[in-house]
Design a protein around this motif. Structure first.
Motif, PDB file in Angstrom:
ATOM      1  N   VAL A  67     -13.684  30.624  14.153  1.00 54.88           N
ATOM      2  CA  VAL A  67     -14.893  30.851  13.412  1.00 54.88           C
ATOM      3  C   VAL A  67     -16.012  29.824  14.369  1.00 54.88           C
ATOM      4  O   VAL A  67     -15.605  28.772  14.438  1.00 54.88           O
ATOM      5  CB  VAL A  67     -14.924  30.373  12.018  1.00 54.88           C
ATOM      6  N   PHE A  68     -17.053  30.386  14.904  1.00 53.42           N
ATOM      7  CA  PHE A  68     -17.880  29.618  15.415  1.00 53.42           C
ATOM      8  C   PHE A  68     -19.326  29.783  15.071  1.00 53.42           C
ATOM      9  O   PHE A  68     -19.551  30.933  14.515  1.00 53.42           O
ATOM     10  CB  PHE A  68     -17.690  29.266  16.649  1.00 53.42           C
ATOM     11  N   ALA A  69     -20.154  28.719  15.150  1.00 53.45           N
ATOM     12  CA  ALA A  69     -21.837  29.076  14.419  1.00 53.45           C
ATOM     13  C   ALA A  69     -22.485  29.528  15.524  1.00 53.45           C
ATOM     14  O   ALA A  69     -22.418  29.373  16.927  1.00 53.45           O
ATOM     15  CB  ALA A  69     -22.330  27.583  14.206  1.00 53.45           C
ATOM     16  N   LYS A  70     -23.361  30.565  15.182  1.00 54.52           N
ATOM     17  CA  LYS A  70     -24.276  31.096  15.906  1.00 54.52           C
ATOM     18  C   LYS A  70     -24.764  30.276  16.927  1.00 54.52           C
ATOM     19  O   LYS A  70     -25.080  30.367  18.073  1.00 54.52           O
ATOM     20  CB  LYS A  70     -25.452  31.713  15.190  1.00 54.52           C
ATOM     21  N   THR A  71     -25.306  28.772  16.412  1.00 52.05           N
ATOM     22  CA  THR A  71     -25.875  27.926  17.150  1.00 52.05           C
ATOM     23  C   THR A  71     -24.912  27.491  18.569  1.00 52.05           C
ATOM     24  O   THR A  71     -25.526  26.791  19.219  1.00 52.05           O
ATOM     25  CB  THR A  71     -26.119  26.827  16.506  1.00 52.05           C
ATOM     26  N   ALA A  72     -23.506  27.753  18.287  1.00 54.99           N
ATOM     27  CA  ALA A  72     -22.840  27.259  19.161  1.00 54.99           C
ATOM     28  C   ALA A  72     -22.626  28.297  20.409  1.00 54.99           C
ATOM     29  O   ALA A  72     -21.918  28.083  21.460  1.00 54.99           O
ATOM     30  CB  ALA A  72     -21.424  26.824  18.835  1.00 54.99           C
ATOM     31  N   ARG A  73     -23.546  29.419  20.415  1.00 52.15           N
ATOM     32  CA  ARG A  73     -23.359  30.388  21.584  1.00 52.15           C
ATOM     33  C   ARG A  73     -23.898  29.940  22.646  1.00 52.15           C
ATOM     34  O   ARG A  73     -24.847  29.247  22.536  1.00 52.15           O
ATOM     35  CB  ARG A  73     -24.068  31.628  20.670  1.00 52.15           C
ATOM     36  N   GLY A  74     -23.242  30.156  23.809  1.00 51.17           N
ATOM     37  CA  GLY A  74     -23.602  29.631  24.786  1.00 51.17           C
ATOM     38  C   GLY A  74     -23.056  28.324  25.414  1.00 51.17           C
ATOM     39  O   GLY A  74     -23.002  27.839  26.507  1.00 51.17           O
ATOM     40  N   ASN A  75     -22.588  27.699  24.392  1.00 49.74           N
ATOM     41  CA  ASN A  75     -21.673  26.451  24.681  1.00 49.74           C
ATOM     42  C   ASN A  75     -20.533  26.861  25.547  1.00 49.74           C
ATOM     43  O   ASN A  75     -19.329  27.585  25.203  1.00 49.74           O
ATOM     44  CB  ASN A  75     -21.445  25.744  23.401  1.00 49.74           C
ATOM     45  N   PRO A  76     -20.412  26.564  26.970  1.00 48.58           N
ATOM     46  CA  PRO A  76     -19.349  26.982  27.595  1.00 48.58           C
ATOM     47  C   PRO A  76     -17.896  26.537  27.055  1.00 48.58           C
ATOM     48  O   PRO A  76     -16.957  27.389  27.410  1.00 48.58           O
ATOM     49  CB  PRO A  76     -19.374  26.058  29.021  1.00 48.58           C
ATOM     50  N   LEU A  77     -17.767  25.252  26.485  1.00 48.14           N
ATOM     51  CA  LEU A  77     -16.506  25.049  25.813  1.00 48.14           C
ATOM     52  C   LEU A  77     -15.903  26.176  24.755  1.00 48.14           C
ATOM     53  O   LEU A  77     -15.092  26.524  24.529  1.00 48.14           O
ATOM     54  CB  LEU A  77     -16.290  23.655  25.395  1.00 48.14           C
ATOM     55  N   VAL A  78     -17.258  26.248  23.712  1.00 55.00           N
ATOM     56  CA  VAL A  78     -16.859  27.247  22.829  1.00 55.00           C
ATOM     57  C   VAL A  78     -16.734  28.716  23.173  1.00 55.00           C
ATOM     58  O   VAL A  78     -15.589  29.343  22.861  1.00 55.00           O
ATOM     59  CB  VAL A  78     -17.989  27.420  21.673  1.00 55.00           C
ATOM     60  N   GLU A  79     -17.356  29.195  24.381  1.00 52.23           N
ATOM     61  CA  GLU A  79     -17.210  30.377  24.963  1.00 52.23           C
ATOM     62  C   GLU A  79     -15.704  30.470  25.505  1.00 52.23           C
ATOM     63  O   GLU A  79     -14.973  31.408  25.356  1.00 52.23           O
ATOM     64  CB  GLU A  79     -18.161  30.656  26.141  1.00 52.23           C
ATOM     65  N   LYS A  80     -15.211  29.132  26.234  1.00 50.63           N
ATOM     66  CA  LYS A  80     -13.969  29.368  26.679  1.00 50.63           C
ATOM     67  C   LYS A  80     -12.806  29.566  25.592  1.00 50.63           C
ATOM     68  O   LYS A  80     -11.852  30.182  25.626  1.00 50.63           O
ATOM     69  CB  LYS A  80     -13.635  28.089  27.444  1.00 50.63           C
ATOM     70  N   VAL A  81     -13.066  28.785  24.571  1.00 53.11           N
ATOM     71  CA  VAL A  81     -12.136  28.792  23.401  1.00 53.11           C
ATOM     72  C   VAL A  81     -12.065  30.092  22.808  1.00 53.11           C
ATOM     73  O   VAL A  81     -11.109  30.835  22.444  1.00 53.11           O
ATOM     74  CB  VAL A  81     -12.385  27.645  22.182  1.00 53.11           C
ATOM     75  N   ALA A  82     -13.279  30.957  22.542  1.00 47.82           N
ATOM     76  CA  ALA A  82     -13.350  32.156  21.977  1.00 47.82           C
ATOM     77  C   ALA A  82     -12.580  33.206  22.947  1.00 47.82           C
ATOM     78  O   ALA A  82     -11.768  33.993  22.226  1.00 47.82           O
ATOM     79  CB  ALA A  82     -14.790  32.431  21.834  1.00 47.82           C
ATOM     80  N   ALA A  83     -12.694  33.145  24.169  1.00 46.83           N
ATOM     81  CA  ALA A  83     -12.200  34.011  25.264  1.00 46.83           C
ATOM     82  C   ALA A  83     -10.620  33.690  24.950  1.00 46.83           C
ATOM     83  O   ALA A  83      -9.983  34.614  25.107  1.00 46.83           O
ATOM     84  CB  ALA A  83     -12.603  33.862  26.575  1.00 46.83           C
ATOM     85  N   ARG A  84     -10.225  32.433  24.881  1.00 42.74           N
ATOM     86  CA  ARG A  84      -8.601  32.259  24.974  1.00 42.74           C
ATOM     87  C   ARG A  84      -8.089  32.940  23.553  1.00 42.74           C
ATOM     88  O   ARG A  84      -6.890  33.302  23.526  1.00 42.74           O
ATOM     89  CB  ARG A  84      -8.580  30.731  24.889  1.00 42.74           C
ATOM     90  N   SER A  85      -8.982  32.822  22.308  1.00 44.24           N
ATOM     91  CA  SER A  85      -8.374  32.933  20.950  1.00 44.24           C
ATOM     92  C   SER A  85      -8.450  34.795  21.240  1.00 44.24           C
ATOM     93  O   SER A  85      -7.595  35.169  20.753  1.00 44.24           O
ATOM     94  CB  SER A  85      -9.379  32.841  20.056  1.00 44.24           C
ATOM     95  N   VAL A  86      -9.353  35.403  21.828  1.00 41.43           N
ATOM     96  CA  VAL A  86      -9.501  36.852  21.911  1.00 41.43           C
ATOM     97  C   VAL A  86      -8.343  37.269  22.627  1.00 41.43           C
ATOM     98  O   VAL A  86      -7.364  38.053  22.237  1.00 41.43           O
ATOM     99  CB  VAL A  86     -10.536  37.486  22.465  1.00 41.43           C
TER     100      VAL A  86
END
Ligand code: SAM
Length: 286
Positions: A67-86
């Motif tokens: 789960v991540f906040a909309k405000t974290a969209r664009g943060n490269p680390l969050v994007e990386k974790v999201a891709a890894r989770s998917v």
């Protein structure tokens, strides 16, 4: 509960969804993880914070939902974790601030949360050699104490924490918070007192109990070069007789002043640093 948050998709990539409604069934499932009953039902628990989620993934824990906040969209680390989770088959939810606050019941929540599969090591796999140290906790009740012990065990390089008898849930949010991420690094085992005592029969190292009536000063024992199980008693009752009498030694930490005893997590910290004295140094080389 739908059980959705607890449903990993085996092998297949996960999905990304946007959620703004508090009534969303997955959000309801995640919120239900505040209760042990639902944590057990879903075999899941919640961890808060980007660093924790990254550490957990690196250590091989299975993520069910990110789960991540909309405000974290664009943060490269969050994007990386999201891709890894998917890629790992997890569901990824981008949520509003309101949803995030409702899940964590905190005003300034972390912007990333992970729902992970619970993991315990079976007692039969606990095998100590060399100067390995395990901490065994008898009926620990306080989640903050348990989290602090797990964090300290991690810090001193202990190999694991054994939960003996009716202990607080290590996957409770308060425990996980207090571990500061060490929950993912320290193997945990649950055992009944009988199972622990029969495992103990075959254990060749030192079982060091701590007791307010212990006859031995904890600083007088040489813990080096032998496997050690450090056994700590319950917060209000201390070690019960059947466990105390099966220890090789009962240690006491001297006290002055009016306090009856030390806090369990503090006593465990003092003991662990003594047990690991010869193994620890500032430059990492004993
Ligand atoms: N009323 C309890 C009793 O009589 O044992 C007090 C338990 S104490 C809060 C919790 C645990 O911390 C103890 O069972 C023991 O393992 C450890 N502990 C606390 N103070 C200690 C001390 N001075 N020496 C040895 N162990 C101690």
């Amino acid at each position: 509960m739908s059980g959705y948050a607890g449903t990993p998709r085996s092998g297949a990539p996960g999905q990304v969804k946007e959620v703004t409604s508090l009534a969303n069934p997955v959000i309801k499932d995640i919120k239900s993880l505040a209760l042990k009953k639902f944590r057990d039902q879903q075999n899941a628990f919640l961890a808060e914070g980007l660093k924790l989620v990254i550490d957990a993934l690196e250590l091989g824990w299975t993520i069910k939902t990110l789960v991540f906040a909309k405000t974290a969209r664009g943060n490269p680390l969050v994007e990386k974790v999201a891709a890894r989770s998917v890629a790992a088959g997890a569901l990824v939810l981008e949520v509003s601030e309101k949803v995030l606050t409702s899940v964590t019941r905190k005003d300034n929540p972390q912007t990333v949360l992970g729902v992970f599969e619970q993991k315990l090591m079976p007692l039969r796999d606990v095998s100590l050699s060399g100067s390995d140290v395990w901490v065994a906790l008898d009926r620990i009740r306080d989640p903050g104490n348990l989290g602090t012990v797990i964090r300290t065990a991690d810090a001193v390089g202990a190999k694991g924490v054994l939960l003996v008898g009716d202990c607080v849930d290590p996957f409770a949010l308060e425990t996980v918070r207090a571990t500061m991420g060490s929950i993912f690094a320290v193997p945990l085992v649950k055992a009944s007192p009988d199972a622990f005592l029969s495992w103990r029969k075959a254990f060749k190292g030192l079982v060091a109990g701590t007791h307010l009536k212990g006859a031995v000063d904890y600083r007088s024992v040489d813990f080096a070069d032998k496997p050690v199980v450090l056994l700590m008693g319950n917060e209000s009752q201390g070690l019960p007789e059947p466990l105390a009498e099966r220890c090789d030694v009962l240690l006491r930490i001297p006290q002055a002043g009016r306090a009856d005893s030390l806090n369990l997590a503090v006593a465990t910290g003092i003991m662990l640093y003594e047990v690991r004295r010869s193994a620890l140094s500032l430059d990492g080389v004993p």
